[in-house]
Enzyme design. Structure first.
Site, PDB file in Angstrom:
ATOM      1  N   ARG A  68     -18.473  15.605   8.294  1.00  0.00           N
ATOM      2  CA  ARG A  68     -19.739  16.457   8.042  1.00  0.00           C
ATOM      3  C   ARG A  68     -20.716  15.630   7.272  1.00  0.00           C
ATOM      4  O   ARG A  68     -20.371  14.540   6.719  1.00  0.00           O
ATOM      5  CB  ARG A  68     -19.294  17.687   7.021  1.00  0.00           C
ATOM      6  CG  ARG A  68     -18.472  18.778   7.865  1.00  0.00           C
ATOM      7  CD  ARG A  68     -18.139  19.658   6.681  1.00  0.00           C
ATOM      8  NE  ARG A  68     -17.196  19.325   5.686  1.00  0.00           N
ATOM      9  CZ  ARG A  68     -17.614  18.991   4.449  1.00  0.00           C
ATOM     10  NH1 ARG A  68     -18.800  18.868   4.196  1.00  0.00           N
ATOM     11  NH2 ARG A  68     -16.442  18.529   3.642  1.00  0.00           N
ATOM     12  N   TYR A 196     -19.154  16.646  15.703  1.00  0.00           N
ATOM     13  CA  TYR A 196     -18.192  16.944  14.688  1.00  0.00           C
ATOM     14  C   TYR A 196     -17.671  18.142  14.256  1.00  0.00           C
ATOM     15  O   TYR A 196     -18.549  18.838  13.889  1.00  0.00           O
ATOM     16  CB  TYR A 196     -18.597  15.877  13.455  1.00  0.00           C
ATOM     17  CG  TYR A 196     -17.389  15.836  12.254  1.00  0.00           C
ATOM     18  CD1 TYR A 196     -16.216  15.399  12.511  1.00  0.00           C
ATOM     19  CD2 TYR A 196     -17.587  16.773  11.469  1.00  0.00           C
ATOM     20  CE1 TYR A 196     -15.063  15.583  11.767  1.00  0.00           C
ATOM     21  CE2 TYR A 196     -16.545  17.047  10.648  1.00  0.00           C
ATOM     22  CZ  TYR A 196     -15.250  16.419  10.537  1.00  0.00           C
ATOM     23  OH  TYR A 196     -14.184  16.817   9.786  1.00  0.00           O
ATOM     24  N   LYS A 205     -17.243  26.264   8.944  1.00  0.00           N
ATOM     25  CA  LYS A 205     -17.881  25.976   7.622  1.00  0.00           C
ATOM     26  C   LYS A 205     -19.308  26.820   7.777  1.00  0.00           C
ATOM     27  O   LYS A 205     -19.660  27.446   6.772  1.00  0.00           O
ATOM     28  CB  LYS A 205     -18.050  24.840   7.339  1.00  0.00           C
ATOM     29  CG  LYS A 205     -17.050  23.728   7.422  1.00  0.00           C
ATOM     30  CD  LYS A 205     -15.924  24.258   6.357  1.00  0.00           C
ATOM     31  CE  LYS A 205     -14.711  23.130   6.247  1.00  0.00           C
ATOM     32  NZ  LYS A 205     -13.787  23.671   5.388  1.00  0.00           N
ATOM     33  N   HIS A 225     -13.464  28.691   0.306  1.00  0.00           N
ATOM     34  CA  HIS A 225     -12.961  27.812   1.019  1.00  0.00           C
ATOM     35  C   HIS A 225     -11.235  27.524   0.335  1.00  0.00           C
ATOM     36  O   HIS A 225     -11.006  26.679  -0.445  1.00  0.00           O
ATOM     37  CB  HIS A 225     -13.728  26.255   0.561  1.00  0.00           C
ATOM     38  CG  HIS A 225     -13.080  24.951   1.374  1.00  0.00           C
ATOM     39  ND1 HIS A 225     -13.563  23.982   0.534  1.00  0.00           N
ATOM     40  CD2 HIS A 225     -12.818  24.982   2.483  1.00  0.00           C
ATOM     41  CE1 HIS A 225     -13.056  22.966   1.433  1.00  0.00           C
ATOM     42  NE2 HIS A 225     -12.536  23.594   2.494  1.00  0.00           N
ATOM     43  N   SER A 247     -12.248  19.405   0.273  1.00  0.00           N
ATOM     44  CA  SER A 247     -11.579  18.895   1.633  1.00  0.00           C
ATOM     45  C   SER A 247     -10.776  17.479   1.390  1.00  0.00           C
ATOM     46  O   SER A 247     -11.103  16.493   0.615  1.00  0.00           O
ATOM     47  CB  SER A 247     -12.978  18.394   2.279  1.00  0.00           C
ATOM     48  OG  SER A 247     -13.794  19.428   2.508  1.00  0.00           O
ATOM     49  N   CYS A 249      -7.719  17.151  -0.059  1.00  0.00           N
ATOM     50  CA  CYS A 249      -7.131  17.094  -1.164  1.00  0.00           C
ATOM     51  C   CYS A 249      -5.877  17.806  -1.053  1.00  0.00           C
ATOM     52  O   CYS A 249      -5.160  18.011  -2.001  1.00  0.00           O
ATOM     53  CB  CYS A 249      -7.935  17.611  -2.423  1.00  0.00           C
ATOM     54  SG  CYS A 249      -9.390  16.776  -2.935  1.00  0.00           S
ATOM     55  N   ASP A 274      -7.553  26.858   5.299  1.00  0.00           N
ATOM     56  CA  ASP A 274      -8.748  26.516   4.846  1.00  0.00           C
ATOM     57  C   ASP A 274      -9.886  27.631   4.388  1.00  0.00           C
ATOM     58  O   ASP A 274     -10.766  27.287   3.512  1.00  0.00           O
ATOM     59  CB  ASP A 274      -9.291  25.682   6.131  1.00  0.00           C
ATOM     60  CG  ASP A 274     -10.801  24.886   5.734  1.00  0.00           C
ATOM     61  OD1 ASP A 274     -10.639  24.071   4.560  1.00  0.00           O
ATOM     62  OD2 ASP A 274     -11.465  24.895   6.469  1.00  0.00           O
ATOM     63  N   ARG A 367      -8.606  13.840  12.876  1.00  0.00           N
ATOM     64  CA  ARG A 367      -8.181  15.445  12.785  1.00  0.00           C
ATOM     65  C   ARG A 367      -7.142  15.829  14.070  1.00  0.00           C
ATOM     66  O   ARG A 367      -7.283  15.084  14.939  1.00  0.00           O
ATOM     67  CB  ARG A 367      -9.574  16.302  12.915  1.00  0.00           C
ATOM     68  CG  ARG A 367     -10.412  15.982  11.594  1.00  0.00           C
ATOM     69  CD  ARG A 367     -10.164  16.840  10.646  1.00  0.00           C
ATOM     70  NE  ARG A 367     -11.096  16.538   9.370  1.00  0.00           N
ATOM     71  CZ  ARG A 367     -11.337  17.315   8.496  1.00  0.00           C
ATOM     72  NH1 ARG A 367     -10.623  18.628   8.507  1.00  0.00           N
ATOM     73  NH2 ARG A 367     -11.956  17.246   7.390  1.00  0.00           N
TER      74      ARG A 367
HETATM   75  C1  OXD Z   1     -13.404  20.423   5.532  1.00  0.00           C
HETATM   76  C2  OXD Z   1     -12.528  20.704   6.561  1.00  0.00           C
HETATM   77  O1  OXD Z   1     -14.224  19.275   5.470  1.00  0.00           O
HETATM   78  O2  OXD Z   1     -11.908  21.649   6.473  1.00  0.00           O
HETATM   79  O3  OXD Z   1     -13.388  20.883   4.231  1.00  0.00           O
HETATM   80  O4  OXD Z   1     -12.723  20.470   7.590  1.00  0.00           O
HETATM   81 MN    MN Z   2     -12.063  22.541   4.264  1.00  0.00          MN
END
Ligand code: OXD
Ligand code: MN
Length: 585
Positions: A68, A196, A205, A225, A247, A249, A274, A367
């Protein structure tokens, strides 16, 4: 399509962007196969080993389009103050002018896919409909995995003109001309020059957090989130927990955690990994739905040890992005349990990989995209139109110092303060330096579609409407010793912390009141069978009063950014913490 509002908007966008073809997607299996074949023909998707990865593909993105880009993400509200000091702002007229110039003819020679999708369970009053218009077949197939896509959305929409509008073009991928512009007052987002996930899968998001967040504020609900999980105890009672972590973590690992052996009587059920939409239910409890229907998870570090349920989820029907590729067309990434077969291994850019080069084979933000229905522990309630009642909320952070393993807020208001002052080390999910501590309130810093001061006020207001608010916790699995080694084993052993939290929710676990909140007494945290010397446990549960005083003082700078708009309750909580710290010597 006979919804006039949708048709008009699609026609107008097609006139601007001038695609060769407009294809309306229905969401059928046959259509998905056709899109995959198109992706392969265009060189966007590479089929993987048919037996080792059935139905799965690899996508390699442009090397400068791998995360991002928060610097190109804008909130375009009429007044700058409505976007607030933590967002990039652009005046709507200026943004529209820039976007018109960039989108003019941008889809010439390409197909524009019209992707209808439903966020939330079918038939639920919680749910919302969105459309994404995109010239990327990679985006179209990912949307099929990530959302309830196609006819189900059209059914929910009926003749209504209320839907989220997303327009996306991969454009030229020029990072200097990359814009992801949100118009909350129009329920619209426009994104150009990135393919992306978080920039291009607009349902995620952009819509389910930033635009839905702004709508939720107007309508009295929250877009967060957060993962949502149900934890079934040995008596068959399921308690639902939601949790926000920045993100990369470990949110996804936690959402489908396989409890360590000692807790085999417990079972975790994943509702989402998420995003959660949260509302006050008729009974005064907080209810959550997962607006998504798939996972867009970080591959590196995912393994049978860290997340066996995700490894099962991505065994088939998965799109991998920027992972490494072995000669036999199997995928690989750092942290996978099996060793790399380096002969003929290509790195994430498709170049021969030499492990001696010190370069990673997979991109750190590589990913996978897979449907939630493939997860072996998908909650039976994940599609429940009513959502699930939340008993505890976790705010997690990645901090090598200061923050104890777990502690509980005294009240909802104190919990909002714990969320608002969350600080975490940055990761590869966003472009920029990693490992730098930054403020990430409620793990929403990059995802809040309006002024964060108003967001905090909205959280406080939600609390006044909850007769039985969830308890709120801060967790930190990432404390290290002086040599940088992790003090807590994490993963399946996080069940030990969850067990304390469940017991607190059901009134049967001990806690000690400290200046920062309630901490587990060493005896209340089940460490049986762990190789955890008492001094390590002590560090994990330590409250360093002097260091906390500094930390509390440093919050003033952050709070000052919001000026008069910051709810007074947060400054009062900060003062109350300082007073408690003073009182404790
Ligand atoms: C983030 C995702 O960046 O979930 O938080 O992709
Ligand atoms: Mn996320």
């Amino acid at each position: 399509m006979n919804n006039p509002a949708v048709r008009q908007w699609v026609d107008a966008t097609a006139r601007l962007t001038a695609p060769d073809r407009v294809v309306w997607l229905q969401g059928s299996d046959e259509e998905y196969r056709r899109l995959l074949a198109e992706g392969v023909a265009q060189g966007q998707l590479l089929p993987l080993h048919p037996q080792r990865h059935p139905g799965s593909y690899l996508h390699r993105s442009h090397p400068r389009d791998v995360a991002r880009t928060e610097q190109s993400t804008y909130i375009c509200t009429p007044h700058r103050d409505d976007a607030g000091p933590t967002n990039n702002w652009m005046a709507p007229d200026d943004a529209h002018a820039t976007l018109r110039r960039l989108f003019q003819g941008a889809m010439r020679g390409r197909t524009m896919y019209v992707v209808p999708y439903l966020l939330g369970p079918p038939g639920s009053p919680f749910s919302r409909v969105g459309f994404e218009l995109t010239d990327s077949v990679y985006v179209a197939v990912n949307m099929r995995l990530m959302t309830r896509m196609g006819a189900v959305a059209l059914e929910q929409l009926g003749a209504s003109a209320e839907f989220f509008k997303g327009v996306h073009s991969t454009g030229t991928l020029d990072p200097e001309q990359r814009y992801i512009c949100h118009f909350p007052q129009e329920s619209a987002v426009w994104s150009i020059n990135s393919g992306y996930g978080g920039n291009a899968l607009l349902s995620k998001k952009c819509v389910a957090l930033r635009l839905a967040g702004a709508q939720g504020r107007r309508e009295g609900w929250l877009a967060e989130h957060m993962f949502v999980m149900g934890i079934e105890d040995p008596h068959g009672r399921t308690t639902y927990v939601a949790g926000a972590l920045p993100s990369s973590c470990g949110k996804t690992n936690l959402a489908m955690l396989k409890p360590a052996g000692r807790f085999s009587g417990y079972k975790v059920w994943c509702v989402g990994d998420d995003i959660a939409w949260l509302r006050v239910g008729r009974d005064g409890r907080l209810y959550a739905v997962n607006p998504e229907a798939g996972f867009f998870g970080v591959a590196p570090g995912t393994s049978a040890k860290t997340n066996p349920n995700m490894m099962a989820t991505i065994a088939t029907n998965t799109i991998f992005t920027n992972v490494a590729l072995a000669a036999d067309r199997t995928v690989w990434w750092e942290g996978l349990d099996r060793p790399a077969d380096v002969r003929g291994m290509a790195d994430w850019q498709g170049k021969p990989w030499d492990p001696a080069s010190g370069q990673k084979a997979a991109h750190p933000n590589a990913r996978f995209t897979a449907p939630i229905a493939q997860c072996p522990v998908t909650s039976p309630a994940w599609n429940d139109p009513e959502g699930v009642p939340i008993s505890a909320i976790l705010f997690g952070c990645r901090r090598s110092t200061l923050v104890p393993l777990v502690y509980e807020a005294f009240t909802w208001r104190h919990g909002v303060y714990l969320g608002a002052t969350l600080n975490s080390e940055t990761t590869a999910a966003a472009a920029g330096a990693t490992g730098v501590v930054r403020r990430d309130p409620m793990a929403m810093l990059p995802f809040c579609g309006y002024n964060m001061a108003d967001y905090f006020a909205h959280w406080l207001d939600m609390g006044t409407r909850l007769a039985s608010p969830p308890r709120i916790y801060r967790v930190n699995w990432f404390r290290t010793d002086a040599r940088g080694a992790c003090l807590w084993p994490g993963f399946g052993d996080n069940m030990r912390v969850l067990k304390w939290i469940l017991d607190r929710c059901h009134g049967s676990a001990e806690a000690a009141a400290t200046p920062i909140g309630y901490l587990p007494t060493p005896a209340a945290l089940d460490t049986e069978g762990l190789d955890l010397p008492p001094e390590r446990l002590q560090t994990l549960l330590d409250v360093d009063v002097a260091a906390w005083r500094d930390a509390a003082r440093r919050q003033t700078d952050f709070f000052s950014k919001f000026g008069e708009r910051l709810p007074g309750a947060l400054r009062e909580e900060q003062q109350a913490l300082m007073d408690r710290l003073k009182g404790s010597g």
